[in-house]
Design a protein around this motif. Structure first.
Motif, short mmCIF file in Angstrom:
data_model
loop_
_atom_site.label_atom_id
_atom_site.label_comp_id
_atom_site.label_asym_id
_atom_site.label_seq_id
_atom_site.Cartn_x
_atom_site.Cartn_y
_atom_site.Cartn_z
N PHE A 1 0.83 -1.21 0.00
CA PHE A 1 0.00 0.00 0.00
C PHE A 1 0.87 1.26 0.00
N THR B 1 1.07 3.70 -3.24
CA THR B 1 0.62 5.09 -3.08
C THR B 1 1.69 6.07 -3.54
N PHE C 1 -5.46 -1.42 0.96
CA PHE C 1 -5.75 -0.60 2.14
C PHE C 1 -6.88 -1.22 2.97
#
Length: 370
Positions: free
Chosen positions: A134, A138, A229
């Motif tokens: 994650f 990101t 997430f």
């Protein structure tokens, strides 16, 4: 002297338990060391530039980023299979390190039951992976500005050229989910748990490989970060629950985000594949150019995503119904126990009074009969 004998006896006992070489137990106990040796062979190849790690750079394309700056971009190729295999070995080693130095130490302190033990290990491993993936995903989304400008998800398709970070991300994702297959053997997974785990490993591999091969890597990255997430929240909530069973707030937040995540996944997929690619100028199938923008492929991709989301929602609803049922049963049991407890207390009180007053005592009965 007694201490030395016990230690020597302990050592002797331990040596007798050593399994024979190349037996199943030997491979399971030493799989991390065996895999490390295989990985070392690949790393030695770096010295001679024949290692599959170099194959990641073997499909290098140079793109000009400015007047005098050059940006390296990559496309996928058959050589990626060897690179994925190498990072699968790395994932097995990392899995063993996390298990031995983190999870096993916590397990020894907490003294979990067998079912909790396996679930704790699963959530511990996946929490580490989801957190890493994650965070990394990101950072790629922010650096490539995919979130601020969603049109880039389909604009300029096919996206055959990828920045190094994005290509490496997909290679590592495939390597990780492939490593989950031999881990079923290494971790001695129960037979009844294997079908469930095989289903979700297959779903991950099909979707990640599909996005990578069909040059839908931008959409794939966005959906993966969103999904990871939500999954991270679930597994962290489960770890918290195992440490303290009263803490269940995380599951409630996860349940809301899970439903929203499915809706957002469907919306982005329909927007990108159903509308974006359908209205794009470069329609047609061209394997060499990496263009798969034809009606059949678009319908197949959307059908795969929609079916997977529907399957996940079905599993989620069953999970929630089971939880509510268990909660309702626990509440009814508590209600039944409360009156029975109070009744037994009254009976005890009456019994004590009876004895003290001597109304129903054997002596009183004897006196009455006489």
């Amino acid at each position: 002297s007694s201490h030395s004998t016990t230690t020597t006896m302990g050592i002797r006992k331990k040596t007798t338990k050593n399994p024979p070489v190349l037996s199943h137990e030997f491979v399971i106990q030493n799989h991390a060391d065996i895999v490390s040796c295989v990985a070392m062979v690949f790393l030695l190849g770096l010295m001679f530039e024949v290692s599959p790690v170099h194959m990641l750079n073997g499909v290098l394309v140079l793109g000009v980023g400015g007047d005098d700056t050059a940006v390296n971009h990559f496309h996928h190729g058959i050589k990626d299979l060897a690179t994925v295999f190498f990072y699968m070995l790395v994932a097995i080693i990392m899995h063993a390190i996390i298990q031995e130095y983190v999870l096993d130490k916590i397990n020894r302190k907490k003294h979990f039951s067998k079912t909790k033990h396996s679930k704790f290990n699963e959530s511990g491993q996946l929490s580490a992976f989801y957190l890493f993936s994650f965070g990394w995903g990101t950072s790629i989304l922010l650096s490539e500005n995919f979130l601020s400008n969603p049109v880039t998800l389909w604009e300029g398709y096919p996206h055959t050229l990828m920045p190094f970070q994005m290509k490496f991300y997909f290679i590592c994702q495939l390597g990780y989910w492939l490593h989950a297959l031999p881990e079923l053997y290494f971790q001695k997974t129960k037979k009844e748990d294997i079908p469930r785990q095989l289903v979700y490993i297959a779903l991950y591999l099909v979707h990640i490989a599909g996005a990578y091969i069909l040059n839908l890597n931008r959409l794939g990255l966005v959906l993966l970060v969103l999904h990871y997430f939500i999954e991270l929240l679930f597994h962290v909530s489960r770890l918290i629950y195992f440490s303290n069973e009263n803490r269940q707030t995380g599951f409630t937040i996860w349940a809301v985000l899970f439903v929203l995540g499915r809706l957002l996944t469907l919306s982005l997929s329909v927007l990108t594949v159903g509308f974006g690619l359908a209205t794009a100028e470069n329609q047609g199938f061209d394997w060499s150019a990496g263009n798969f923008n034809v009606l059949f492929v678009r319908i197949t991709v959307l059908a795969a995503i929609c079916l997977t989301q529907a399957f996940m929602m079905w599993k989620f609803i069953n999970f929630q119904l089971r939880r509510w049922r268990e909660h309702a049963q626990a509440q009814t049991l508590k209600k039944k126990q409360v009156p029975s407890k109070s009744k037994s207390k009254k009976d005890k009180a009456n019994g004590v009074n009876g004895v003290s007053h001597g109304a129903d005592s054997p002596r009183a009965r004897k006196e009455k009969s006489s």
